[in-house]
Design a protein around this motif. Structure first.
Motif, PDB file in Angstrom:
ATOM      1  N   MET A   1       0.841  -1.200   0.000  1.00 53.39           N
ATOM      2  CA  MET A   1       0.000   0.000   0.000  1.00 53.39           C
ATOM      3  C   MET A   1       0.877   1.251   0.000  1.00 53.39           C
ATOM      4  SD  MET A   1      -2.892  -1.249   2.778  1.00 53.39           S
ATOM      5  CE  MET A   1      -3.891   0.242   2.671  1.00 53.39           C
ATOM      6  N   SER A   2       0.435   2.260  -0.708  1.00 52.70           N
ATOM      7  CA  SER A   2       1.147   3.541  -0.725  1.00 52.70           C
ATOM      8  C   SER A   2       0.873   4.300   0.561  1.00 52.70           C
ATOM      9  CB  SER A   2       0.676   4.375  -1.919  1.00 52.70           C
ATOM     10  OG  SER A   2      -0.683   4.776  -1.721  1.00 52.70           O
ATOM     11  N   ASP A   3       1.645   5.334   0.792  1.00 49.57           N
ATOM     12  CA  ASP A   3       1.403   6.180   1.964  1.00 49.57           C
ATOM     13  C   ASP A   3      -0.001   6.759   1.934  1.00 49.57           C
ATOM     14  OD1 ASP A   3       3.951   5.629   2.774  1.00 49.57           O
ATOM     15  OD2 ASP A   3       4.751   7.656   2.458  1.00 49.57           O
ATOM     16  N   ASP A   4      -0.447   7.200   0.766  1.00 52.81           N
ATOM     17  CA  ASP A   4      -1.788   7.770   0.647  1.00 52.81           C
ATOM     18  C   ASP A   4      -2.850   6.738   1.018  1.00 52.81           C
ATOM     19  OD1 ASP A   4      -1.334  10.446  -0.058  1.00 52.81           O
ATOM     20  OD2 ASP A   4      -0.946   9.904  -2.138  1.00 52.81           O
ATOM     21  N   GLU A   5      -2.657   5.508   0.574  1.00 56.88           N
ATOM     22  CA  GLU A   5      -3.633   4.457   0.880  1.00 56.88           C
ATOM     23  C   GLU A   5      -3.653   4.144   2.375  1.00 56.88           C
ATOM     24  OE1 GLU A   5      -3.527   2.069  -3.388  1.00 56.88           O
ATOM     25  OE2 GLU A   5      -1.990   1.692  -1.864  1.00 56.88           O
ATOM     26  N   LEU A   6      -2.489   4.145   2.976  1.00 60.72           N
ATOM     27  CA  LEU A   6      -2.419   3.892   4.419  1.00 60.72           C
ATOM     28  C   LEU A   6      -3.091   5.014   5.209  1.00 60.72           C
ATOM     29  CD1 LEU A   6       1.268   2.630   4.564  1.00 60.72           C
ATOM     30  CD2 LEU A   6      -0.752   1.251   5.108  1.00 60.72           C
ATOM     31  N   VAL A   7      -2.814   6.247   4.828  1.00 62.83           N
ATOM     32  CA  VAL A   7      -3.433   7.387   5.511  1.00 62.83           C
ATOM     33  C   VAL A   7      -4.948   7.339   5.358  1.00 62.83           C
ATOM     34  CG1 VAL A   7      -3.675   9.902   5.505  1.00 62.83           C
ATOM     35  CG2 VAL A   7      -1.392   8.870   5.390  1.00 62.83           C
ATOM     36  N   ALA A   8      -5.415   7.013   4.148  1.00 62.66           N
ATOM     37  CA  ALA A   8      -6.863   6.937   3.918  1.00 62.66           C
ATOM     38  C   ALA A   8      -7.493   5.864   4.797  1.00 62.66           C
ATOM     39  CB  ALA A   8      -7.146   6.654   2.445  1.00 62.66           C
ATOM     40  N   LEU A   9      -6.820   4.710   4.880  1.00 61.44           N
ATOM     41  CA  LEU A   9      -7.354   3.604   5.682  1.00 61.44           C
ATOM     42  C   LEU A   9      -7.474   3.993   7.148  1.00 61.44           C
ATOM     43  CD1 LEU A   9      -8.171   0.606   6.016  1.00 61.44           C
ATOM     44  CD2 LEU A   9      -5.742   0.112   6.358  1.00 61.44           C
ATOM     45  N   PHE A  10      -6.385   4.497   7.711  1.00 58.99           N
ATOM     46  CA  PHE A  10      -6.389   4.754   9.153  1.00 58.99           C
ATOM     47  C   PHE A  10      -7.149   6.025   9.517  1.00 58.99           C
ATOM     48  CE2 PHE A  10      -2.804   1.784   8.762  1.00 58.99           C
ATOM     49  CZ  PHE A  10      -3.260   0.824   9.654  1.00 58.99           C
TER      50      PHE A  10
ATOM     51  N   TYR B   1     -10.526   4.730   9.941  1.00 57.52           N
ATOM     52  CA  TYR B   1     -10.689   4.073  11.235  1.00 57.52           C
ATOM     53  C   TYR B   1     -10.915   5.086  12.358  1.00 57.52           C
ATOM     54  CZ  TYR B   1      -9.439  -0.823  10.143  1.00 57.52           C
ATOM     55  OH  TYR B   1      -9.432  -2.120   9.695  1.00 57.52           O
ATOM     56  N   GLY B   2     -10.461   6.313  12.159  1.00 58.49           N
ATOM     57  CA  GLY B   2     -10.633   7.339  13.183  1.00 58.49           C
ATOM     58  C   GLY B   2      -9.350   7.856  13.782  1.00 58.49           C
ATOM     59  N   TYR B   3      -8.210   7.557  13.147  1.00 57.12           N
ATOM     60  CA  TYR B   3      -6.912   7.976  13.673  1.00 57.12           C
ATOM     61  C   TYR B   3      -6.383   9.204  12.938  1.00 57.12           C
ATOM     62  CZ  TYR B   3      -6.584   3.393  15.953  1.00 57.12           C
ATOM     63  OH  TYR B   3      -6.813   2.291  16.736  1.00 57.12           O
ATOM     64  N   GLN B   4      -5.426   9.853  13.582  1.00 59.06           N
ATOM     65  CA  GLN B   4      -4.501  10.745  12.879  1.00 59.06           C
ATOM     66  C   GLN B   4      -3.268   9.912  12.580  1.00 59.06           C
ATOM     67  OE1 GLN B   4      -4.037  14.942  14.324  1.00 59.06           O
ATOM     68  NE2 GLN B   4      -5.090  14.130  16.140  1.00 59.06           N
TER      69      GLN B   4
ATOM     70  N   TYR C   1     -15.896  14.916  20.963  1.00 61.79           N
ATOM     71  CA  TYR C   1     -16.664  13.786  20.442  1.00 61.79           C
ATOM     72  C   TYR C   1     -15.917  13.195  19.249  1.00 61.79           C
ATOM     73  CZ  TYR C   1     -20.562  11.188  18.357  1.00 61.79           C
ATOM     74  OH  TYR C   1     -21.368  10.204  17.818  1.00 61.79           O
ATOM     75  N   LYS C   2     -15.714  11.899  19.272  1.00 59.89           N
ATOM     76  CA  LYS C   2     -14.937  11.192  18.254  1.00 59.89           C
ATOM     77  C   LYS C   2     -13.523  11.775  18.123  1.00 59.89           C
ATOM     78  CE  LYS C   2     -18.839   9.685  15.362  1.00 59.89           C
ATOM     79  NZ  LYS C   2     -19.388   9.621  13.986  1.00 59.89           N
ATOM     80  N   PRO C   3     -12.770  11.799  19.205  1.00 59.35           N
ATOM     81  CA  PRO C   3     -11.399  12.314  19.105  1.00 59.35           C
ATOM     82  C   PRO C   3     -10.561  11.442  18.179  1.00 59.35           C
ATOM     83  CG  PRO C   3     -11.697  11.129  21.166  1.00 59.35           C
ATOM     84  CD  PRO C   3     -13.053  11.224  20.536  1.00 59.35           C
ATOM     85  N   ARG C   4      -9.657  12.067  17.470  1.00 58.71           N
ATOM     86  CA  ARG C   4      -8.782  11.321  16.566  1.00 58.71           C
ATOM     87  C   ARG C   4      -7.450  11.071  17.263  1.00 58.71           C
ATOM     88  NH1 ARG C   4     -10.340  10.112  11.715  1.00 58.71           N
ATOM     89  NH2 ARG C   4     -12.339  10.962  10.993  1.00 58.71           N
ATOM     90  N   TRP C   5      -7.312   9.846  17.747  1.00 59.90           N
ATOM     91  CA  TRP C   5      -6.101   9.455  18.460  1.00 59.90           C
ATOM     92  C   TRP C   5      -4.959   9.258  17.464  1.00 59.90           C
ATOM     93  CZ3 TRP C   5      -6.163   9.134  23.808  1.00 59.90           C
ATOM     94  CH2 TRP C   5      -7.421   9.121  24.424  1.00 59.90           C
ATOM     95  N   PRO C   6      -3.729   9.404  17.910  1.00 61.22           N
ATOM     96  CA  PRO C   6      -2.583   9.260  16.996  1.00 61.22           C
ATOM     97  C   PRO C   6      -2.207   7.806  16.755  1.00 61.22           C
ATOM     98  CG  PRO C   6      -1.803   9.804  19.190  1.00 61.22           C
ATOM     99  CD  PRO C   6      -3.305   9.830  19.260  1.00 61.22           C
ATOM    100  N   MET C   7      -1.641   7.537  15.591  1.00 60.66           N
ATOM    101  CA  MET C   7      -0.987   6.264  15.308  1.00 60.66           C
ATOM    102  C   MET C   7       0.140   6.519  14.318  1.00 60.66           C
ATOM    103  SD  MET C   7      -1.621   4.871  12.031  1.00 60.66           S
ATOM    104  CE  MET C   7      -1.506   3.128  12.404  1.00 60.66           C
ATOM    105  N   LEU C   8       1.132   5.643  14.364  1.00 61.47           N
ATOM    106  CA  LEU C   8       2.305   5.790  13.502  1.00 61.47           C
ATOM    107  C   LEU C   8       2.424   4.584  12.581  1.00 61.47           C
ATOM    108  CD1 LEU C   8       5.004   6.917  16.138  1.00 61.47           C
ATOM    109  CD2 LEU C   8       3.356   8.349  14.907  1.00 61.47           C
TER     110      LEU C   8
END
Length: 791
Positions: free
Chosen positions: A234-243, A246-249, A289-296
């Motif tokens: 997956m490209s970076d763009d695809e990964l960012v779109a996926l997560f 899901y509700g992450y930053q 409401y619906k906070p966007r938690w971080p992920m790396l």
């Protein structure tokens, strides 16, 4: 081959962008050096049995005869461990690290050794030549540490064998630990599993007021054992779109390896700041409401810093680095030379002194002991026992009651008395399972549901048994107590997870330094005998079979026969430690056979003769009728009442088994031979009516003297459909008529009863056929089949 084309995707507005130049390279230098040391140690552990610091030229004699371990994921784990250490030290942040790529144990061990955690719990791993040699030689060596992370490793709360559960376990650990951050490394192979796919949603159940946080780090090295990973393609763009979905930053780290250290440091600082912002707003009364938690997402080559190639084949950055990158180093001269060059590339003289102790600037990077990842008390010494109510206060004197409704009232009191140390995890079944009394004192936790947002409920319902199990494991292993109620048919979904967990706890008990933890507690209800409305798919008691094969001192299986015994059993299980407890009971209203005092005595014994229902108080019986399970016990008592009326000369002893494991030999609760015969007799036929599969009772009683020849087991025979409750019993040979017929056949020839046997058996068979005709015409059972038997 034609050029490949794909649809462009632009997620620039969602991807997290940071100025990594704000992180000083000088500040990072000690942590980069730490990674050189840990990468060396990880590689050395896989290969070396002597000459561990390469003070002499390597020879085949220095190489282990069996090369075991997984190198490919170690460098990324070491990078993450170093940056966790940095953020812990700079911000005094309490943190646990959960390693999803559990086969990367060499990396964990390397860090634990250098930070001194291994020495604290295992004095033989001292920071000197002897300790270093013991560590390197002992890895994947008889008597040493295994190749996967397990409970022998300090700081671990996750068994590193079966993949898929690390992320949800991390969220379970963060619940009700408001100051804790759990950093979870998710391997990109592990990320392909169904349980991990669901676990990304766990942020939606994380209450930022009462709970800590989880920082997921997707360890994206691109390859599994011998194939590319989905995420690696997956490209970076695809990964960012996926997560983002899901509700992450989502922050991508590692696009440029030249500045990956600054990138990781800046990203960790951003992640922790984001976590604290979400928590501070919620705790000050202004929750998001619906906070966007971080992920790396950490992109590094598989086997980074290891051998580049061998025999003309690329290793680093391919699946060839997954396990042992130089698999013939103990016999192949080229590979031996490559190994020596590789290990020397870490510049060992800058890492270790002449006496083999680590250099001071390597060990000075770690925080104070209480903050070291291997010494966090939450991971090994955090158990807090529950304040439990008096169970007898919930007992009933009614003729009939629902075991689950009574249990629900008891659990409501448990929740009130333990607002921070008890939770229930359930796959959307509490109401159906009639445990809804708990909603009188609490609610659900679901931060994305606007109706329960920020209500701080104690119940988590998610329609994923894997996630419920992992939440329960993480919660339990960090010192709290949980309960997992489920439909009987679907608890088997988590079987392999329970097996892995049991292995973790077994080894943890053997370490001596891990203190006890609460038991894993399961309630199986909506059982097969009353799933006549849902049909065959919901009729499956096989979870019992899986548990009886666990280590005998680990497993406890209870089948309380009524509501009073159920609440007694529930109290006992919630108060126990270090077990896997399975409680099986009905949610439907059924007979209450024992008062509170009788229930206490019966549950303590695990099995007893029910004298008041037996002929002549159970003395000198012709036959022993045994019930184990709610419905099957009801039928045994109905059969007994019927036989006592129809064949008064037949002496029947009624026995109930509530603790299944008393039947076997190899269990702490097992009856001695003398005790067994005092209950079940020594010559009399035993008719055993069991809740589940016959094989369970056969296996437990096989070695009992004279028992295999005189026991007749009735149980579930995989006969089921959408039908009536009583037809479920007759279809599987577990009805009162089947029990009575078997008893009469096995007692005969007997002068006291022979005269009646044939007529009675014919009558009972006729009644079974008449019942089938009745339900075909009326669509339900006759009412008298559910009435309490009269003696």
């Amino acid at each position: 081959m034609s050029s490949l084309t794909s649809v462009d995707l632009d997620t620039s507005q969602y991807s997290v962008k940071l100025d990594i130049s704000t992180v000083s390279k000088d500040d990072l230098a000690p942590y980069i050096k730490l990674q050189r040391a840990t990468n060396f140690l990880a590689g050395a552990m896989i290969f070396l049995k002597s000459n561990v610091l390469l003070r002499q030229k390597l020879s085949f004699d220095d190489i282990k005869p069996r090369l075991l371990g997984h190198w490919g994921t170690c460098p990324a784990i070491n990078l993450i461990y170093a940056h966790c250490t940095r953020i812990i030290k700079s911000q005094n942040q309490r943190m646990l690290l959960v390693t999803g790529p559990g086969h990367g144990a060499p990396a964990n061990l390397a860090n634990l050794y250098l930070e001194g955690s291994l020495y604290k719990f295992y004095p033989q791993y001292s920071l000197n030549e002897k300790g270093l040699s013991s560590l390197i030689r002992g890895f994947s060596w008889p008597g040493g540490f295994p190749s996967h992370t397990n409970s022998e490793l300090p700081g671990q709360i996750h068994e590193g064998g079966e993949l898929g559960y690390a992320l949800a376990v991390s969220f379970g650990a963060a619940l009700d630990k408001p100051d804790l951050v759990v950093t979870c490394i998710v391997g990109d192979g592990e990320a392909e599993t169904g349980p991990t796919a669901t676990a990304w949603h766990a942020i939606k159940y994380l209450d930022p007021v009462t709970c800590g946080a989880v920082l997921p780090i997707l360890n994206l090295n691109g390859f599994k054992i011998s194939e590319r990973t989905i995420f690696g393609c997956m490209s970076d763009d695809e990964l960012v779109a996926l997560f983002t979905g899901y509700g992450y930053q989502c922050r991508i780290v590692g696009g440029n390896l030249d500045d990956v250290q600054q990138d990781m440091a800046a990203s960790m600082e951003w992640a922790l700041e984001t976590i604290h912002t979400i928590q501070e707003k919620a705790r000050s009364g202004n929750p998001i409401y619906k906070p966007r938690w971080p992920m790396l997402v950490l992109r590094t080559p598989k086997g980074w810093t290891g051998p580049k190639e061998a025999h003309g084949q690329q290793i680093e950055g391919t699946f060839h680095a997954h396990q042992v990158p130089l698999p013939k180093a103990n016999a192949d001269k080229e590979e031996l030379e490559l190994l020596e060059q590789w290990l020397h590339s870490y510049k060992l003289d800058e890492l270790f002194s002449e006496n083999s102790t680590p250099k001071k600037d390597v060990t000075d990077v770690f925080p104070e002991d209480d903050y070291k990842l291997g010494m966090m008390a939450d991971s090994y010494n955090g158990y807090k026992p529950l304040d439990l109510p008096a169970w007898k206060d919930f007992c009933v004197s009614d003729a009939n009651a629902s075991p689950m409704k009574i249990s629900g009232k008891f659990l409501a009191s448990v929740i009130e008395r333990n607002p921070q140390t008890f939770r229930m995890f359930c796959p959307d079944e509490l109401m159906s399972n009639k445990l809804d009394a708990v909603f009188g004192v609490t609610g659900r936790t679901f931060e994305w549901d606007k109706d329960v947002f920020s209500k701080h409920g104690r119940i988590i319902e998610i329609l994923s048994e894997h996630t419920c199990q992992a939440f329960l494991q993480g919660y339990t292993l960090t010192g709290r107590t949980g309960l997992f109620p489920s439909y009987e048919a679907f608890l088997g979904i988590v079987t392999t997870m329970v097996i892995q967990y049991a292995k973790f706890v077994k080894m943890g008990k053997e370490t001596k330094w891990r203190s006890g933890i609460a038991s894993l507690n399961y309630i199986e209800t909506s059982t097969l005998w009353r799933q006549e409305h849902n049909g065959f798919s919901h009729q499956a008691p096989g979870f019992i079979n899986s548990l009886v094969n666990l280590k005998s001192d680990m497993v406890r299986i209870y089948l309380p026969p009524d509501a009073n015994c159920m609440v007694s059993t529930l109290r006992h299980c919630l108060n126990s430690k270090n077990y896997v407890n399975l409680m099986i009971s009905s949610k439907h209203e059924t007979a209450v056979w024992l008062n509170s005092e009788e229930a206490e005595s019966h549950c303590r014994a695990g099995v007893s003769i029910w004298k008041s229902y037996s002929s002549d108080q159970g003395k000198h019986p012709h036959v022993v009728l045994v019930g184990c399970g709610v419905e099957t016990t009801f039928e045994v008592l109905a059969a007994t009442a019927m036989l006592r009326k129809d064949c008064p000369n037949l002496k029947v002893r009624v026995v109930n088994v509530t603790d299944l494991m008393v039947l076997g030999f190899d269990h702490p609760h097992a009856l001695s031979s003398t005790e067994f015969e005092s209950v079940f007799g020594d010559q009399q036929p035993i008719i055993f009516n069991f809740h589940g599969y016959n094989s369970v009772i056969k296996g437990l009683t096989f070695e009992r003297k004279n028992v295999p020849d005189r026991i007749s087991i009735h149980g579930y025979k995989e006969e089921g459909t959408t039908t009536t409750p009583f037809r479920m019993l007759t279809a599987n040979g577990c009805s009162r008529f089947d029990i009575a017929i078997d008893a009469l056949q096995r007692v005969a020839p007997n002068d006291d009863v022979d005269v009646d046997v044939h007529n009675l058996i014919s009558s009972y068979r006729h009644q079974i056929r008449e019942h089938e005709k009745y339900i075909s015409q009326h669509g339900e059972d006759p009412a008298h089949f559910s009435e309490r038997p009269k003696f």
